[in-house]
Design a protein around this motif. Structure first.
Motif, short mmCIF file in Angstrom:
data_model
loop_
_atom_site.label_atom_id
_atom_site.label_comp_id
_atom_site.label_asym_id
_atom_site.label_seq_id
_atom_site.Cartn_x
_atom_site.Cartn_y
_atom_site.Cartn_z
N VAL A 23 34.48 48.46 49.10
CA VAL A 23 35.10 49.21 48.15
C VAL A 23 36.84 48.90 48.26
CG1 VAL A 23 35.63 51.28 46.70
CG2 VAL A 23 33.31 50.78 47.95
N LYS A 24 37.32 48.30 47.06
CA LYS A 24 38.73 48.07 47.08
C LYS A 24 39.37 48.72 45.89
CE LYS A 24 37.55 43.48 49.01
NZ LYS A 24 37.70 41.97 48.45
N LYS A 37 45.85 48.24 53.94
CA LYS A 37 46.54 47.48 53.01
C LYS A 37 45.88 46.05 52.94
CE LYS A 37 50.89 48.03 51.92
NZ LYS A 37 52.13 48.24 52.17
N LEU A 38 45.79 45.59 51.75
CA LEU A 38 45.18 43.90 51.62
C LEU A 38 46.23 43.40 50.72
CD1 LEU A 38 41.45 45.16 50.66
CD2 LEU A 38 42.52 44.25 52.72
N ARG A 39 46.11 42.17 50.90
CA ARG A 39 46.91 40.93 49.99
C ARG A 39 46.29 41.10 48.58
NH1 ARG A 39 46.23 35.62 52.91
NH2 ARG A 39 43.93 36.28 52.54
N PRO A 40 47.16 41.01 47.49
CA PRO A 40 46.71 41.16 46.19
C PRO A 40 45.69 40.25 45.92
CG PRO A 40 49.08 40.95 46.19
CD PRO A 40 48.72 40.95 47.57
N GLU A 41 45.44 38.99 46.62
CA GLU A 41 44.50 37.97 46.25
C GLU A 41 43.04 38.44 47.17
OE1 GLU A 41 47.32 36.18 49.50
OE2 GLU A 41 47.34 37.29 47.82
N PHE A 76 41.68 41.20 46.77
CA PHE A 76 40.90 42.03 45.64
C PHE A 76 39.88 41.07 45.28
CE2 PHE A 76 40.43 44.22 41.67
CZ PHE A 76 39.78 45.29 42.12
N THR A 77 40.07 40.06 44.56
CA THR A 77 38.82 39.40 44.09
C THR A 77 38.09 38.61 45.16
OG1 THR A 77 40.42 37.73 43.54
CG2 THR A 77 40.09 39.56 41.80
N ASN A 78 38.59 38.45 46.27
CA ASN A 78 37.77 37.62 47.21
C ASN A 78 36.67 38.43 47.99
OD1 ASN A 78 36.93 35.72 49.23
ND2 ASN A 78 38.93 35.42 50.17
N ASP A 79 35.44 38.07 47.78
CA ASP A 79 34.28 38.92 48.13
C ASP A 79 34.08 38.53 49.72
OD1 ASP A 79 33.92 40.17 45.86
OD2 ASP A 79 32.13 38.91 45.18
N LYS A 96 27.05 46.77 46.26
CA LYS A 96 25.89 47.49 46.60
C LYS A 96 25.82 47.15 48.26
CE LYS A 96 23.27 47.26 42.19
NZ LYS A 96 21.96 46.61 41.60
N PRO A 97 24.98 48.23 48.73
CA PRO A 97 24.94 48.20 50.33
C PRO A 97 24.34 47.11 50.75
CG PRO A 97 24.22 50.35 49.45
CD PRO A 97 24.47 49.52 48.23
N ASP A 98 23.48 46.41 49.93
CA ASP A 98 22.75 45.08 50.62
C ASP A 98 22.99 43.91 49.69
OD1 ASP A 98 21.37 45.93 48.30
OD2 ASP A 98 19.62 45.82 49.00
N GLY A 99 24.16 44.04 48.80
CA GLY A 99 24.57 42.99 48.03
C GLY A 99 25.87 42.15 48.43
N ASP A 100 26.12 41.03 48.01
CA ASP A 100 27.25 40.18 48.18
C ASP A 100 28.05 39.81 47.17
OD1 ASP A 100 26.04 39.34 50.89
OD2 ASP A 100 24.47 38.04 49.94
N THR A 101 28.17 40.29 46.00
CA THR A 101 28.85 40.15 44.88
C THR A 101 29.45 41.49 44.52
OG1 THR A 101 27.41 38.26 44.36
CG2 THR A 101 28.92 39.05 42.64
#
Length: 650
Positions: free
Chosen positions: A470-471, A493-497, A499-502, A562-567
């Motif tokens: 969760v981000k 803290k994360l880099r802005p990029e 956020f969309t990197n799964d 989701k707990p078992d998801g990748d996307t």
């Protein structure tokens, strides 16, 4: 002769009357009945307290809510016994309900023997052992010298008489600097024109708060790097609404004045995880990974750990299974996968544990994950629960090797919970790394009440994830925001990029859990003494947003799997620029702000001028409405009173 006959007749009647009374007494003895009650300490229930009827073998234990039930009769003596608390003897009277309040006893907690058969009290003379003592010796707990702010333990050659009186002059100091905390720099103010995006991973850990509580209650100064403000804020629960849509959590925001700087504003963002009913919880495959090395010999480590795991065991259902892996000089499986219905087998295995030897944590982690994978439940709750003081090594370069090992293991779909115990040589930084890198959460267990809270009352939230990775990313409107800073979350803290990197790991959210984040904001037009002036640019120019967004403070986005998801799935929420006066803010807003304020004070933040404990206490008291468990009142006691004076807070 006549008088003699009358005397004999009187004696006969007396004997007959006495026999009748005796017969009646034997015919109508005091009947046994069920005595129930609750055992508490400082208003909180104590699980696993031994309750016995004096003079016979009848006994029971309190459940994780502190409740007990036992057969006894009027006049019997009920004996209440638990390590770390003074013994209580209570006489059974006419009432069928007997509630008992127990008092803490640090001396009693320390007087235990760790043996291969479990834990027992030492009744006669006491010997002493330093960290690393072999099984079968007496382990002595710690006392505190408030004047010198040091921890003490008795000399190994010193023996006490039967009264077990402490003599601090005979103690040897333990260097509290042996505790290890990761260092970090407080988040600064940033200008939206330079850094329009703030991105971080959510955090539901609260180990820092209970560790701080331990320091203050022991009369010690809190180490600055032990204070992680976001973990203090997230120790407490807030009244956010349950999610109503398809997403597993609701999003909530509140915007008001900053209590420590009236010219600034404070933005609160809260997530409320969906409550899952017990019937809807997936089956659990749990592996208890328990550190039994010599450093765990202290009474506030392995003995408390065992009692904690008993509390967790009581939450298990028939469809759940538990394995137990231990490690010291080597790792071993001491309990193969066992159904939650066989709680006796699990408890028996726990009670056979003893401390001794060196610490090779890597081998234990490898075996625990291997065991979890071999018995993996598809769609289930697969989790390793590591319980340790953190004093272990993984490879030649400890922290770096740990990070790589745990990052590899999280790919298996097995989650991680880290439970920290002890003091003196506590390794907070290592356990934080494990939890951060292993799709996990981290709690510090400072007493049996905290074990009851985290592993009993909040079992579902602690052990069952409803979302992972969760981000949060916030874009601030430069028309309204001159500068902002995220309070806490320095290590998240994360880099802005990112956020969309799964592929980038982030925090997990448990059933019913809440997550709260606070931003301090300097509105446009307010004199700014904190943020650096934005330099003029030669090659690019940042223009303010158009007036079409003039009523918006920020846009906040959330991504989760989701707990078992990748996307990931993304959610978006717009925050309006509509701040309320602090006196009209909700009680939860005020209380969360007070907790953050106290944390900033403990860190001696250079970004707040007002560090008055009186003001912090006043604000916290305005948020006491939702305090069914008494945790908020306890926080006020930490800020105020004797704890405040000892810790040097004013």
């Amino acid at each position: 002769m006549k008088n003699f006959k009358m005397f004999s007749s009187g004696i006969a009647m007396l004997v007959l009357f006495t026999s009748f009374v005796g017969l009646k007494t034997l015919t109508h003895p005091e009947k046994e009945r069920t005595i129930t009650g609750t055992v508490t300490a400082n208003g909180l229930p104590i699980p696993a307290v031994n309750v016995i009827v004096k003079g016979n073998t009848k006994g029971t234990q309190t459940d994780f809510n502190g409740h007990y039930s036992i057969k006894a009769k009027k006049g019997d003596i009920l004996q209440f016994r638990y390590i770390g608390f003074k013994d209580r003897d209570v006489k059974v009277k006419d009432n069928n309900v007997t509630n008992v309040a127990m008092q803490s006893d640090s001396q009693a907690l320390s007087e235990v023997v760790v043996t291969s058969q479990g834990i027992k009290r030492e009744k006669k003379s006491l010997g002493y052992a330093v960290s690393g003592a072999a099984p079968g010796v007496v382990i002595r707990g710690y006392a505190s010298n408030k004047a010198t702010d040091q921890l003490y333990q008795p000399s190994p050659v010193y023996e006490k008489d039967a009264e077990h009186e402490f003599e601090k002059s005979r103690y040897q100091p333990i260097d509290k600097n042996d505790e290890d905390y990761g260092t970090f720099v407080e988040n600064p103010f940033e200008a939206p024109k330079n850094a329009p995006l703030s991105t971080f991973s959510i955090d539901v850990d609260n180990a820092s708060y209970t560790n701080i509580r331990r320091f203050i209650n022991n009369g010690q100064t809190v180490p600055r790097d032990a204070v992680r403000v976001e973990e203090m804020v997230n120790f407490f629960k807030y009244q956010y609404p349950q999610p109503s849509g398809a997403h597993p959590f609701s999003i909530n925001t509140e915007y008001s004045q900053s209590p420590w700087n009236k010219d600034h504003q404070l933005l609160r963002i809260g997530l409320q995880g969906k409550h899952l009913s017990t019937d809807n919880l997936p089956a659990s495959n749990l592996v208890f990974l328990i550190d039994v090395s010599g450093s765990m010999g202290s009474a506030n480590k392995l003995p408390l750990l065992i009692q904690s795991m008993k509390i967790l065991t009581q939450q298990l259902r028939d469809e759940d299974k538990v394995s137990i892996v231990v490690y010291a000089g080597a790792a071993g499986l001491v309990l193969p996968p066992t159904s939650g219905s066989d709680k006796k087998a699990i408890v028996d295995a726990l009670e056979r544990l003893n401390a001794g030897g060196s610490t090779a944590g890597g081998a234990g982690i490898e075996l625990a994950y291997k065991t979890a994978q071999e018995h993996f439940i598809k769609g289930g709750n697969n989790r390793v629960i590591l319980a340790t003081d953190g004093d272990f090594n993984v490879g030649s370069s400890s922290n770096e090797a740990m990070e790589k090992l745990i990052e590899d293991k999280r790919k298996t779909g097995v989650f991680l919970t880290v439970l920290g115990y002890g003091m003196g040589n506590y390794k907070d930084s290592k356990m934080e790394i494990l939890a951060d890198k292993g799709n996990g959460n981290y709690a510090y267990i400072d007493n049996i009440q905290e074990a009851n809270r985290f592993l009993g009352k909040e079992f579902k939230g602690s052990m069952f994830a409803i979302a992972k990775d969760v981000k949060i990313q916030i874009e601030f409107n430069p028309n309204q925001v001159q500068a902002y800073r995220l309070i806490g979350y320095e290590n998240r803290k994360l880099r802005p990029e990112d956020f969309t990197n799964d592929k980038i790991d982030a925090g997990e959210l448990g059933s019913g859990h809440t997550v709260t984040a606070l931003y301090e904001i300097i509105p446009v037009g307010v004199k700014n003494d904190f943020a650096e002036t934005t330099p003029k640019l030669k090659y690019s120019k940042v223009e303010p947003t158009t007036s079409v967004y003039k009523d918006e403070l920020a846009t906040v986005k959330f991504r989760y799997k989701k707990p078992d998801g990748d996307t990931s799935t993304e959610m978006v929420n717009v925050i309006s620029n509509d701040a309320t006066k602090l006196e009209k803010a909700s009680g939860d807003f005020k209380f969360s702000a007070a907790v953050a304020w106290f944390g900033l004070k403990l860190r001696d933040s250079k970004l707040i001028a007002n560090k008055s404990s009186g003001d912090i206490k006043k604000l916290a008291k305005e948020g006491l409405a939702n305090d069914t468990d008494g945790y908020r009142a306890e926080f006020i006691r930490l800020v105020d009173g004797e704890a405040k004076k000892i810790a040097g807070l004013d």
